[in-house]
Design an enzyme around this catalytic site. Structure first.
Site, PDB file in Angstrom:
ATOM      1  CB  THR A 177       2.091   5.798   5.550  1.00 48.24           C
ATOM      2  OG1 THR A 177       1.026   4.897   5.246  1.00 48.24           O
ATOM      3  CG2 THR A 177       3.165   5.111   6.385  1.00 48.24           C
TER       4      THR A 177
ATOM      5  CG  ASP B 260      -0.379  -0.441   2.487  1.00 54.54           C
ATOM      6  OD1 ASP B 260       0.817  -0.755   2.527  1.00 54.54           O
ATOM      7  OD2 ASP B 260      -1.114  -0.493   3.493  1.00 54.54           O
TER       8      ASP B 260
ATOM      9  CD  GLU C 196      -6.564  -6.300   9.372  1.00 51.17           C
ATOM     10  OE1 GLU C 196      -6.964  -5.244   8.834  1.00 51.17           O
ATOM     11  OE2 GLU C 196      -5.385  -6.456   9.747  1.00 51.17           O
TER      12      GLU C 196
END
Length: 528
Positions: A475, A277, A370
């Site tokens: 992040t 990601d 998740e």
């Protein structure tokens, strides 16, 4: 080939069918299970402005419920255990004060300058990285190094006035960065995943790292180089990015794990969720922070490949990086960052479509598992936990900033109500071990206060300095200011960056970044 096309066609059909079913299945709408009564459930269909003001107070209370209990029951350990009201060291074996460092800029975002400065004083005197500690290079970078750099810059940019501060956090950040830099001394430039802060690379350290774990450094390392004048950090971060990008497949896809020493992929599944990601996130944000068009160009290459091979509207699937064959028809909660990243470069249609689908999963479960199996229309076995992740809140914040569409206020309110009704305890907020059964885990990760709560607060606080100024969030949601000095330093050490024309008028930062153009959807208000 025919078999692959049939599989993809089936998945596309399922995606359409499942989306409708998920959106309509509001079992946990407004944070309240359909059969549980819940007489205090809020009505999110009222005026958005009234809802926004109410949510500001709710989210501020959420932060202090977690922060105060951490300081009372867990500090100086890394994190709070909100069921037993105790502390636990997670990233370290003591001495990193993880939740405190992660929470500093949230304190300031909520206007608590006195507590911010008090804890800056404590860290200035007590933080020491000369520890016999095997630390995650990725996590230590985004949480600790990022937190120190942000707190230092918030003071330097005069968003906080701490009279006794004289640059100690920058000195500590440089010390920590130097210790992390050891991990990048590899044949490929891809860093090891773990470094001992005192002795260097641990014996028998793994030769495998993830795309995100090895390629998410350009923001923190670039700022550290600009502040100290030491180019070692930014050069290491760029070398790692290049090492990954140069190893993309013929489809311009990247795998998710790689052998550090040889540079061969150990796991060729490609996606935008776990293990990958933040690599994509940092290409786009690195361009915005340092005006490096080469990072933007890399992002565009990969983003186009994602849209062609991975995006099956409205979902992002897992595919083989070489063949494009679907291997995982699963929505991973970590994918929820991606709509926000797309919004920042002007791709509103894809971003809004996928964000609506992701939020529909929240409405169904009162959280994001998740993994949500698109084909089976249920939480993926073994991936039913929700560890208080922030990615959905981040994308909602970005979407509201760009469009001013009140629907994103209501979506954020859904998150607030669910968090308070499903995960709140007397000592904090718990990981939801199973989104179906409601079982809790005695854990509150530091990113809950650093990211989840902060993004929700910013969603509801239009006048916050982090909304009115030009900032890039790392992040871990540590804000870094967009400064001409950073871009100038970056350009001076890398003179191949094309010179951009001087702007004749001051534009909103996101307008400048949205190089592909941004047009809000019909009927919505422009961000101005």
């Amino acid at each position: 080939m025919a078999i692959i096309l049939v599989r993809v066609a089936i998945l596309l059909l399922w995606a359409v069918l499942i989306t409708t079913k998920v959106v309509d299945d509001d079992k946990w709408a407004d944070g309240c299970p359909g059969n549980s009564g819940c007489p205090n459930a809020v009505n999110t269909t009222g005026p958005a402005e009234i809802l926004r003001e109410r949510m500001l107070d709710e989210v501020k209370s959420m932060f202090y419920h977690g922060y105060n209990n951490y300081m009372h029951h867990a500090f100086p350990k890394d994190e709070l255990r909100p069921i037993t009201c105790t502390g636990i060291n997670t990233l370290s074996n003591g001495g990193l004060y993880l939740t405190l460092i992660d929470s500093l800029d949230t304190l300031l975002a909520l206007g608590n300058e006195s507590e911010f400065c008090k804890q800056i004083g404590f860290l200035s005197e007590n933080l020491d990285f000369n520890l016999d500690l095997n630390a995650s290079v990725f996590e230590t970078n985004i949480r600790v190094l990022g937190g120190l750099l942000t707190s230092h810059l918030l003071i330097e940019e005069e968003h906080a006035h701490c009279p006794s501060y004289s640059g100690e956090l920058l000195e500590q950040a440089y010390d920590l960065g130097t210790r992390l830099l050891v991990a990048f001394n590899t044949p490929t430039g891809i860093p090891y995943g773990t470094v001992n802060l005192k002795f260097g690379i641990p014996p028998n350290e793994s030769n495998i790292t993830s795309l995100a774990g090895g390629g998410t450094f350009i923001l923190e390392f670039g700022v550290l180089s600009a502040l100290t004048g030491d180019p070692s950090f930014v050069e290491a971060a760029l070398r790692s990015i290049k090492a990954f990008f140069d190893r993309r497949s013929d489809r311009d896809l990247l795998g998710n794990h790689i052998y550090i020493l040889s540079g061969k992929w150990s796991h060729g599944d490609s996606g935008v969720g776990g293990s990958t990601d933040s690599f994509f996130e940092y290409l786009a944000k690195g361009y915005a922070l340092f005006d490096d068009r080469s990072l933007l160009n890399k992002f565009k290459v990969l983003q186009q490949a994602i849209s062609i091979n991975i995006y099956s509207p409205p979902w992002y699937l897992g595919v083989n990086m070489d063949t494009g064959k679907v291997v995982w028809p699963i929505f991973s909660s970590l994918q929820a960052f991606y709509p926000g990243t797309l919004l920042n470069i002007g791709h509103y249609e894809e971003a809004s479509t996928s964000l609506a689908a992701m939020h529909s999963v929240w409405r169904r479960f009162g959280s994001l598992p998740e993994g949500f199996n698109i084909m089976m229309n249920k939480a993926q076995p073994g991936q039913a936990a929700y560890p208080l992740r922030p990615e959905l809140a981040e994308s909602l914040w970005q979407a509201y900033r760009r469009s001013r569409d009140p629907i994103f206020i209501r979506m954020g309110a859904d998150m607030v109500f669910s968090l308070n009704r499903r995960m709140k305890t007397s000592c904090g907020y718990c990981v939801l071990e199973n989104v179906v059964t409601g079982e809790l885990r005695d854990s509150m990760e530091s990113f809950f206060l650093a990211e989840t709560v902060k993004y929700l607060y910013l969603l509801f606080d239009d006048d916050n300095f982090l909304n009115t100024g030009d900032w890039i969030m790392n992040t871990e949601s540590h804000p870094l200011p967009i400064k001409k000095e950073f871009a100038d330093y970056y350009a001076a050490r890398k003179i191949t960056i094309p010179k951009k024309e001087v702007q004749c008028k001051k534009m909103d930062f996101w307008e400048r970044v949205a190089v592909d153009g941004f047009k809000p959807p019909a009927g919505s208000n422009s961000a101005g």
